[in-house]
Design a protein around this motif. Structure first.
Motif, PDB file in Angstrom:
ATOM      1  N   ILE A 156      -1.191   9.698  10.182  1.00 42.45           N
ATOM      2  CA  ILE A 156      -0.182  10.511  10.869  1.00 42.45           C
ATOM      3  C   ILE A 156      -0.792  11.848  11.289  1.00 42.45           C
ATOM      4  O   ILE A 156      -0.616  12.307  12.422  1.00 42.45           O
ATOM      5  CB  ILE A 156       1.043  10.722   9.957  1.00 42.45           C
ATOM      6  N   ALA A 157      -1.524  12.465  10.368  1.00 40.88           N
ATOM      7  CA  ALA A 157      -2.099  13.786  10.654  1.00 40.88           C
ATOM      8  C   ALA A 157      -3.052  13.738  11.840  1.00 40.88           C
ATOM      9  O   ALA A 157      -3.129  14.690  12.618  1.00 40.88           O
ATOM     10  CB  ALA A 157      -2.819  14.312   9.410  1.00 40.88           C
ATOM     11  N   GLU A 158      -3.761  12.632  11.985  1.00 41.52           N
ATOM     12  CA  GLU A 158      -4.719  12.491  13.093  1.00 41.52           C
ATOM     13  C   GLU A 158      -4.071  11.850  14.322  1.00 41.52           C
ATOM     14  O   GLU A 158      -4.748  11.600  15.312  1.00 41.52           O
ATOM     15  CB  GLU A 158      -5.927  11.666  12.650  1.00 41.52           C
ATOM     16  N   ASN A 159      -2.773  11.575  14.237  1.00 41.05           N
ATOM     17  CA  ASN A 159      -2.071  10.955  15.374  1.00 41.05           C
ATOM     18  C   ASN A 159      -2.834   9.719  15.844  1.00 41.05           C
ATOM     19  O   ASN A 159      -3.066   9.520  17.040  1.00 41.05           O
ATOM     20  CB  ASN A 159      -1.914  11.971  16.509  1.00 41.05           C
ATOM     21  N   ARG A 177     -10.214   8.274  16.466  1.00 43.68           N
ATOM     22  CA  ARG A 177      -9.159   8.805  15.597  1.00 43.68           C
ATOM     23  C   ARG A 177      -9.117   8.047  14.269  1.00 43.68           C
ATOM     24  O   ARG A 177      -8.806   8.634  13.231  1.00 43.68           O
ATOM     25  CB  ARG A 177      -7.804   8.742  16.323  1.00 43.68           C
ATOM     26  N   ILE A 178      -9.397   6.750  14.295  1.00 46.17           N
ATOM     27  CA  ILE A 178      -9.480   5.993  13.046  1.00 46.17           C
ATOM     28  C   ILE A 178     -10.566   6.575  12.146  1.00 46.17           C
ATOM     29  O   ILE A 178     -10.353   6.801  10.955  1.00 46.17           O
ATOM     30  CB  ILE A 178      -9.752   4.499  13.340  1.00 46.17           C
ATOM     31  N   ARG A 179     -11.721   6.873  12.743  1.00 43.39           N
ATOM     32  CA  ARG A 179     -12.813   7.426  11.954  1.00 43.39           C
ATOM     33  C   ARG A 179     -12.418   8.787  11.361  1.00 43.39           C
ATOM     34  O   ARG A 179     -12.673   9.050  10.191  1.00 43.39           O
ATOM     35  CB  ARG A 179     -14.067   7.560  12.812  1.00 43.39           C
ATOM     36  N   ARG A 180     -11.777   9.625  12.169  1.00 40.28           N
ATOM     37  CA  ARG A 180     -11.373  10.942  11.654  1.00 40.28           C
ATOM     38  C   ARG A 180     -10.350  10.794  10.526  1.00 40.28           C
ATOM     39  O   ARG A 180     -10.367  11.543   9.540  1.00 40.28           O
ATOM     40  CB  ARG A 180     -10.789  11.796  12.788  1.00 40.28           C
ATOM     41  N   ALA A 181      -9.440   9.850  10.664  1.00 44.40           N
ATOM     42  CA  ALA A 181      -8.428   9.650   9.614  1.00 44.40           C
ATOM     43  C   ALA A 181      -9.082   9.188   8.317  1.00 44.40           C
ATOM     44  O   ALA A 181      -8.697   9.631   7.229  1.00 44.40           O
ATOM     45  CB  ALA A 181      -7.389   8.635  10.083  1.00 44.40           C
ATOM     46  N   LEU A 218       0.835  -1.200   0.000  1.00 45.98           N
ATOM     47  CA  LEU A 218       0.000   0.000   0.000  1.00 45.98           C
ATOM     48  C   LEU A 218       0.872   1.254   0.000  1.00 45.98           C
ATOM     49  O   LEU A 218       0.549   2.239  -0.647  1.00 45.98           O
ATOM     50  CB  LEU A 218      -0.915  -0.003   1.228  1.00 45.98           C
ATOM     51  N   GLY A 219       1.970   1.208   0.735  1.00 48.96           N
ATOM     52  CA  GLY A 219       2.843   2.375   0.821  1.00 48.96           C
ATOM     53  C   GLY A 219       4.127   2.222   0.040  1.00 48.96           C
ATOM     54  O   GLY A 219       5.136   2.833   0.371  1.00 48.96           O
ATOM     55  N   ALA A 220       4.090   1.432  -1.017  1.00 43.73           N
ATOM     56  CA  ALA A 220       5.317   1.118  -1.745  1.00 43.73           C
ATOM     57  C   ALA A 220       5.896   2.324  -2.475  1.00 43.73           C
ATOM     58  O   ALA A 220       7.104   2.397  -2.704  1.00 43.73           O
ATOM     59  CB  ALA A 220       5.069  -0.021  -2.730  1.00 43.73           C
ATOM     60  N   GLU A 221       5.047   3.263  -2.834  1.00 38.52           N
ATOM     61  CA  GLU A 221       5.531   4.421  -3.602  1.00 38.52           C
ATOM     62  C   GLU A 221       5.442   5.684  -2.746  1.00 38.52           C
ATOM     63  O   GLU A 221       4.973   6.732  -3.193  1.00 38.52           O
ATOM     64  CB  GLU A 221       4.711   4.553  -4.888  1.00 38.52           C
ATOM     65  N   GLY A 222       5.900   5.606  -1.525  1.00 37.07           N
ATOM     66  CA  GLY A 222       5.748   6.713  -0.591  1.00 37.07           C
ATOM     67  C   GLY A 222       4.482   6.498   0.211  1.00 37.07           C
ATOM     68  O   GLY A 222       3.690   5.612  -0.082  1.00 37.07           O
ATOM     69  N   LEU A 223       4.304   7.320   1.216  1.00 45.45           N
ATOM     70  CA  LEU A 223       3.157   7.126   2.086  1.00 45.45           C
ATOM     71  C   LEU A 223       1.843   7.242   1.306  1.00 45.45           C
ATOM     72  O   LEU A 223       1.634   8.205   0.564  1.00 45.45           O
ATOM     73  CB  LEU A 223       3.169   8.143   3.227  1.00 45.45           C
ATOM     74  N   HIS A 224       0.995   6.255   1.494  1.00 45.48           N
ATOM     75  CA  HIS A 224      -0.342   6.273   0.913  1.00 45.48           C
ATOM     76  C   HIS A 224      -1.133   7.399   1.587  1.00 45.48           C
ATOM     77  O   HIS A 224      -0.879   7.716   2.754  1.00 45.48           O
ATOM     78  CB  HIS A 224      -0.982   4.904   1.182  1.00 45.48           C
ATOM     79  N   PRO A 225      -2.087   8.016   0.891  1.00 45.45           N
ATOM     80  CA  PRO A 225      -2.891   9.064   1.530  1.00 45.45           C
ATOM     81  C   PRO A 225      -3.513   8.647   2.858  1.00 45.45           C
ATOM     82  O   PRO A 225      -3.639   9.477   3.771  1.00 45.45           O
ATOM     83  CB  PRO A 225      -3.964   9.349   0.470  1.00 45.45           C
ATOM     84  N   LEU A 226      -3.887   7.385   2.976  1.00 43.64           N
ATOM     85  CA  LEU A 226      -4.423   6.931   4.261  1.00 43.64           C
ATOM     86  C   LEU A 226      -3.360   6.961   5.348  1.00 43.64           C
ATOM     87  O   LEU A 226      -3.629   7.333   6.490  1.00 43.64           O
ATOM     88  CB  LEU A 226      -4.961   5.498   4.129  1.00 43.64           C
ATOM     89  N   GLN A 227      -2.157   6.571   5.000  1.00 43.87           N
ATOM     90  CA  GLN A 227      -1.069   6.611   5.986  1.00 43.87           C
ATOM     91  C   GLN A 227      -0.777   8.057   6.382  1.00 43.87           C
ATOM     92  O   GLN A 227      -0.514   8.355   7.553  1.00 43.87           O
ATOM     93  CB  GLN A 227       0.173   5.927   5.421  1.00 43.87           C
TER      94      GLN A 227
END
Ligand code: FES
Length: 146
Positions: free
Chosen positions: A90-93, A139-143, A77-86
């Motif tokens: 991070i943004a939502e800690n 936090r999962i929901r907000r992310a 999922l993150g093979a080409e840099g951080l996926h938008p979900l990742q």
């Protein structure tokens, strides 16, 4: 006879017993440790990966059933840099201990692939099979919303 499949976009194979759970092929044979072991019964969601785009539990999936199919793990999922979900995670800690989070992210990715703008009820329904002992659900929901 080897079981061949696609793993994170590349050819992969295993000669292990066809009944070996996919999780152990990923972790012990192919060295992809991002997918975690939790309950071992397909109940907690920690081991969630994608099989042909659908979220599945790798701990309860005999590797024979992935023959000829495409498996995506958190590494892919993150093979080409951080996926938008990742990035959103991070943004939502989002993580606390972090153990459940690869499975949470893979479940969220499967949700967003079919429903790019889920409401709260749809998020809760789609994520209800992924447990978090640390209670990071808000936090999962907000992310996911982010
Ligand atoms: Fe600790 Fe989910 S962050 S189990």
């Amino acid at each position: 006879m080897a079981i061949e499949f696609t793993l994170n976009g590349r050819p992969a194979s295993t000669a292990l017993d066809p009944q070996t759970p996919l999780l152990w092929v990923l972790r012990d044979e192919l060295g992809l440790n991002g997918t975690k072991f939790g309950c071992g019964k397909g109940l907690c969601g920690v081991c969630t990966v994608h099989l042909d785009g659908a979220a599945v539990r790798a701990c309860a999936l005999p590797v024979a059933l992935v023959a000829g199919k495409s498996v995506l793990t958190i590494e892919g999922l993150g093979a080409e840099g951080l996926h938008p979900l990742q990035q959103a995670w991070i943004a939502e800690n989002t993580p606390q201990c972090g153990y459940c989070q690869p499975g949470q992210i893979m479940a969220a990715a499967a949700l967003l692939a079919t429903n790019p703008q889920p409401n709260d009820a749809e998020i809760d329904a789609a994520m209800s099979g992924n447990l978090c002992r640390c209670g990071t659900y808000p936090r999962i929901r907000r992310a996911i919303q982010r």
